[in-house]
Design a protein around this motif. Structure first.
Motif, mmCIF file in Angstrom:
data_model
loop_
_atom_site.group_PDB
_atom_site.id
_atom_site.type_symbol
_atom_site.label_atom_id
_atom_site.label_comp_id
_atom_site.label_asym_id
_atom_site.label_seq_id
_atom_site.Cartn_x
_atom_site.Cartn_y
_atom_site.Cartn_z
ATOM 1 N N LEU A 77 2.216 3.763 11.206
ATOM 2 C CA LEU A 77 2.760 4.592 9.953
ATOM 3 C C LEU A 77 1.253 4.675 8.968
ATOM 4 O O LEU A 77 1.066 3.243 8.181
ATOM 5 C CB LEU A 77 3.818 3.964 9.073
ATOM 6 C CG LEU A 77 4.768 4.519 8.037
ATOM 7 C CD1 LEU A 77 5.055 5.989 8.545
ATOM 8 C CD2 LEU A 77 5.501 3.798 7.723
ATOM 9 N N ASP A 78 0.921 5.818 8.451
ATOM 10 C CA ASP A 78 -0.065 5.659 7.595
ATOM 11 C C ASP A 78 0.964 6.258 6.431
ATOM 12 O O ASP A 78 1.354 7.226 6.313
ATOM 13 C CB ASP A 78 -1.066 6.878 7.716
ATOM 14 C CG ASP A 78 -2.154 6.275 8.432
ATOM 15 O OD1 ASP A 78 -1.899 5.491 9.440
ATOM 16 O OD2 ASP A 78 -3.331 6.816 8.397
ATOM 17 N N ILE A 79 0.979 5.568 5.099
ATOM 18 C CA ILE A 79 1.888 5.924 4.089
ATOM 19 C C ILE A 79 1.529 5.582 2.719
ATOM 20 O O ILE A 79 0.551 4.679 2.588
ATOM 21 C CB ILE A 79 3.273 4.962 4.480
ATOM 22 C CG1 ILE A 79 4.549 5.621 3.701
ATOM 23 C CG2 ILE A 79 3.049 3.573 4.230
ATOM 24 C CD1 ILE A 79 5.590 4.843 3.960
ATOM 25 N N ALA A 80 2.110 6.246 1.585
ATOM 26 C CA ALA A 80 1.975 6.010 0.342
ATOM 27 C C ALA A 80 2.796 5.363 -0.370
ATOM 28 O O ALA A 80 2.809 4.418 -1.047
ATOM 29 C CB ALA A 80 1.294 7.378 -0.298
ATOM 30 N N GLU A 106 -0.390 1.319 7.530
ATOM 31 C CA GLU A 106 -1.627 1.308 6.735
ATOM 32 C C GLU A 106 -1.114 1.741 5.470
ATOM 33 O O GLU A 106 -0.603 3.119 5.430
ATOM 34 C CB GLU A 106 -2.729 2.118 7.483
ATOM 35 C CG GLU A 106 -4.279 2.060 7.194
ATOM 36 C CD GLU A 106 -4.464 0.595 7.333
ATOM 37 O OE1 GLU A 106 -4.462 -0.275 6.555
ATOM 38 O OE2 GLU A 106 -5.333 0.404 8.480
ATOM 39 N N ASP A 107 -1.439 1.162 4.242
ATOM 40 C CA ASP A 107 -1.143 1.565 2.786
ATOM 41 C C ASP A 107 -2.204 2.584 2.336
ATOM 42 O O ASP A 107 -3.336 2.132 2.138
ATOM 43 C CB ASP A 107 -0.829 0.458 1.986
ATOM 44 C CG ASP A 107 0.487 -0.006 2.145
ATOM 45 O OD1 ASP A 107 1.622 0.453 1.827
ATOM 46 O OD2 ASP A 107 0.911 -1.095 2.897
ATOM 47 N N TYR A 108 -1.699 3.656 1.902
ATOM 48 C CA TYR A 108 -2.721 4.566 0.962
ATOM 49 C C TYR A 108 -1.995 4.894 -0.219
ATOM 50 O O TYR A 108 -0.994 4.324 -0.708
ATOM 51 C CB TYR A 108 -3.354 5.680 2.004
ATOM 52 C CG TYR A 108 -4.122 5.392 3.291
ATOM 53 C CD1 TYR A 108 -5.378 5.461 2.786
ATOM 54 C CD2 TYR A 108 -3.732 5.414 4.486
ATOM 55 C CE1 TYR A 108 -6.566 5.368 4.008
ATOM 56 C CE2 TYR A 108 -4.542 5.144 5.422
ATOM 57 C CZ TYR A 108 -5.809 5.046 5.131
ATOM 58 O OH TYR A 108 -6.652 4.874 6.319
ATOM 59 N N THR A 109 -2.418 6.004 -0.731
ATOM 60 C CA THR A 109 -1.901 6.384 -2.037
ATOM 61 C C THR A 109 -1.619 7.833 -1.884
ATOM 62 O O THR A 109 -1.989 8.442 -0.941
ATOM 63 C CB THR A 109 -2.679 6.256 -3.304
ATOM 64 O OG1 THR A 109 -3.654 7.122 -3.175
ATOM 65 C CG2 THR A 109 -3.186 4.899 -3.642
ATOM 66 N N ASN A 110 -0.705 8.487 -3.039
ATOM 67 C CA ASN A 110 -0.258 9.831 -2.709
ATOM 68 C C ASN A 110 -1.656 10.745 -2.917
ATOM 69 O O ASN A 110 -1.821 11.571 -2.307
ATOM 70 C CB ASN A 110 0.912 10.388 -3.778
ATOM 71 C CG ASN A 110 2.034 10.038 -3.439
ATOM 72 O OD1 ASN A 110 2.295 9.888 -2.253
ATOM 73 N ND2 ASN A 110 2.906 10.124 -4.322
ATOM 74 N N ASN A 111 -2.457 10.451 -3.717
ATOM 75 C CA ASN A 111 -3.637 10.845 -3.933
ATOM 76 C C ASN A 111 -4.669 11.034 -2.526
ATOM 77 O O ASN A 111 -5.186 11.907 -2.083
ATOM 78 C CB ASN A 111 -4.513 10.441 -5.085
ATOM 79 C CG ASN A 111 -5.774 11.098 -5.386
ATOM 80 O OD1 ASN A 111 -6.902 10.417 -4.826
ATOM 81 N ND2 ASN A 111 -6.116 12.127 -5.969
ATOM 82 N N MET A 112 -4.453 9.684 -2.109
ATOM 83 C CA MET A 112 -5.440 9.643 -0.965
ATOM 84 C C MET A 112 -4.792 10.231 0.119
ATOM 85 O O MET A 112 -5.523 10.960 1.013
ATOM 86 C CB MET A 112 -5.376 8.019 -0.551
ATOM 87 C CG MET A 112 -6.296 7.098 -1.426
ATOM 88 S SD MET A 112 -6.071 5.538 -0.910
ATOM 89 C CE MET A 112 -7.178 4.563 -2.389
ATOM 90 N N GLY A 142 -4.301 -2.495 7.075
ATOM 91 C CA GLY A 142 -3.182 -3.174 7.800
ATOM 92 C C GLY A 142 -3.061 -3.047 9.526
ATOM 93 O O GLY A 142 -2.395 -3.646 9.832
ATOM 94 N N PHE A 143 -3.600 -1.851 9.828
ATOM 95 C CA PHE A 143 -3.899 -1.861 11.291
ATOM 96 C C PHE A 143 -4.869 -2.868 11.780
ATOM 97 O O PHE A 143 -5.953 -3.145 11.083
ATOM 98 C CB PHE A 143 -4.396 -0.425 11.711
ATOM 99 C CG PHE A 143 -3.497 0.691 11.329
ATOM 100 C CD1 PHE A 143 -2.159 0.524 11.367
ATOM 101 C CD2 PHE A 143 -3.779 2.016 11.607
ATOM 102 C CE1 PHE A 143 -1.096 1.458 11.048
ATOM 103 C CE2 PHE A 143 -2.931 3.054 11.597
ATOM 104 C CZ PHE A 143 -1.589 2.788 11.078
#
Lengths: 325, 252
Positions: A77-80, A106-112, A142-143
């Motif tokens: 999961l790539d997720i914001a 893997e944590d990202y943000t909504n902008n990302m 995360g990965f």
């Protein structure tokens, strides 16, 4: 109007669409945001077919994400954001899966995430942002390292560089583009030539579809081509980006489809209650996913009176006065 | 007049808003405060959501930033990429309302995990747009329940950038503007020192002692500059209760 055509062979059932475009292990993006316009008819079908090992790439697709994770369909999961507004500040099955180590995140943000889809749509390999500098979103991966560079996972989560156009102290974040194997969205209208109209917010649906190798659009209704051509400024996607169209009335339930129906507070509250326990969750999956023949049977279970209660006022876009407690 | 801590929080936060500000609202109390600010303190403020809902009338309270109620009768409906062009827009004075699970003395916040990142004891939603608003907006206001598990010496994960390590570290990290303005809790309002950017107690609510604030804060807190906050008046409470959240969806 006469009954619509078959859109040059693109009009298929939700089962056929999942069969053709959502194999085990593929990278998938779903449209919508938390409690609105998630392509749930397709999501329930994916769960019903026990599709496995999906790599879900998401900004904040709350309900779809939680059902796919809870049904064991997702491996990566790539997720914001894994939340569902006031119904679940953190999506419940998502939370359990991460705490049990059943899911690579893997944590990202909504902008990302929205920029990563935009980069994929534009055909550029990465895209800069000024978001996240000095945070653990940038410092922590995360990965696991052995996954890097394989199966559509970029070599780096992201890279921070000095702005090459400025003199010092101006760091920027470079984000890898996303090009999902398939993107699935739910729209209010598709025309007989396959043009898509979305009402209300489009979230990142358009970037997701333009970045993907295949696009499935489930929709509330199919309307004449001549009608969508009367107001082309209202249209979201051209026919040549759409690979499959599925007619799925109430296909976003229990999430909202603005101007057609509101989210279903009764179902979302029920979901919240049953998702908390493993046994009650398994029973929910049996009752609402595995023992249900298809979307028609699902809607029969929701019931005509409840669907009438959440029907949107066509001017306001939601159901005014709906009991949302 | 009786009022709840949550009512006080929404009103205390609303008082920071100036007419003409552009407000970025998250979910929960943050959304309540943005709505209160527009109805009471800053009628010419503009509210928008990271999902792309720009300037809705908010006749009914949204329950998520993607609720159809953030789209209804809006100035315009857009998407995420466009919404972030307003968050980051250099012409706009954009103030974000955010919440989190943990905060440190520099206003950095965690909304991702408690415990080890790779084997968390508790998993939260993650950033959503919080890190982006903390990075790109002109400033942000934080809502927190006060307690030692939430006001911590060291975050388990830094999701949203505040003043980073204090002083001018934020600018050196590459940010051109922004940073936390205030933290509004169920006990008090905290602000940040102009030079060190360390949190201090600015206003405590009626009946709350500086000691109680200190006991509920997990790091050393300067309470020497505090005064008692102005309680909400009858008109503020009426608007909040009767017009903003009549179903008590967020007021509880």
């Amino acid at each position: 109007m006469a009954q619509h055509n078959d859109l040059g062979g693109k009009l298929i059932t939700v089962g056929e669409a999942v069969e053709r475009f959502v194999p085990d292990g593929c990278q998938i993006a779903v449209g919508g945001f938390t409690i609105t316009r998630n392509p749930m008819a397709a999501v329930y079908e994916i769960a019903r077919r026990h599709i496995k090992d999906l790599h879900l790439v998401a900004h904040s697709n709350g309900q779809a994400l939680d059902l796919l994770v809870g049904a064991g369909c997702v491996r990566r999961l790539d997720i914001a954001y894994g939340g569902n507004g006031r119904f679940a500040p953190t999506c419940i099955r998502f939370r359990k899966a991460v705490e049990r180590g059943e899911l690579l995140v893997e944590d990202y943000t909504n902008n990302m995430m929205s920029l990563r889809f935009l980069a994929g749509a534009l055909g550029v390999p990465f895209i800069p942002s000024k978001s996240g500098l000095g945070t653990d979103v940038i410092a922590r991966e995360g990965f696991p390292a052995e996954l890097r560079g394989t199966e559509g996972v970029p070599v780096h989560k992201l890279v921070v560089i000095e702005n090459p156009f400025a003199d010092g102290d101006d760091q920027v974040v470079l984000l890898p583009a996303l090009t999902p194997d398939v993107s699935i969205i739910h729209a209010q209208q598709v025309s007989t030539d396959g043009t898509v109209r979305i009402r209300g917010l489009s979230f990142a649906d358009l970037e997701q579809c333009k970045a993907a190798s295949a696009v499935i659009v489930t929709c509330e209704e199919i309307v004449p081509e001549s009608y969508l051509r009367l107001a082309p400024d209202q249209n979201a996607l051209p026919p040549f980006l759409v690979d499959a169209v599925v007619l799925a009335p109430y296909g976003a339930h229990p999430t909202a489809c603005p101007y057609v129906y509101d989210y279903d507070p009764a179902h979302l509250n029920h979901y919240k209650a049953v998702a908390k326990g493993d046994e009650s969750w398994a029973a929910y999956l049996d009752e609402w996913v595995y023992d249900v023949e298809g979307w028609d049977a699902y809607l029969d279970k929701v019931g005509g009176a409840q669907l009438a209660r959440i029907r949107a006022n066509t001017v306001a876009g939601y159901a005014p006065g709906l009991d949302r407690r | 007049m009786e009022y709840s801590p949550r009512e006080m929080m929404a009103i205390a936060a609303g008082r920071f808003i100036k007419d003409g500000d552009v407000l970025f609202a998250g979910t929960g109390v943050a959304m309540l405060a943005a709505t209160v600010a527009k109805r009471i303190h800053a009628p010419h403020a503009h509210i928008f959501f990271e999902t792309g809902g720009i300037g809705p009338t908010l006749e009914e309270l949204p329950m998520a930033v993607a609720d159809p109620r953030v789209m209804a009768f809006a100035n315009l409906n857009a998407g995420l990429v466009e919404a972030f062009s307003y968050v980051a827009n250099r012409r706009l004075h954009t103030i974000a309302f955010l919440g989190a699970a943990q905060i440190d003395k520099y206003g950095n916040m965690n909304s991702t995990v408690i415990g080890d990142y790779h084997a968390p004891r508790v998993r939260f939603s993650g950033s959503g747009g919080a890190c982006d608003a903390g990075s790109l907006a002109s400033g942000f206001i934080v809502f927190m329940q006060h307690g030692v598990l939430k006001f911590v010496e060291k975050l388990d994960y830094l999701t949203t950038p505040g003043w980073l390590t204090g002083g001018d570290s934020r600018r050196h990290a590459g940010y051109r503007r922004g940073g936390p303005i205030a933290v509004v809790t169920n006990l008090c309002v905290l602000k940040f020192d102009d030079s060190t950017h360390e949190m201090y107690l600015a206003e405590r609510y009626e009946g709350v002692t500086p000691e109680r604030v200190r006991e509920n804060t997990g790091f050393a807190l300067d309470v020497s500059r505090s005064s008692v906050a102005e309680p909400p008046d009858a008109e503020e409470l009426r608007i909040l209760r009767d017009e903003v959240d009549p179903q008590r969806l967020i007021l509880g």
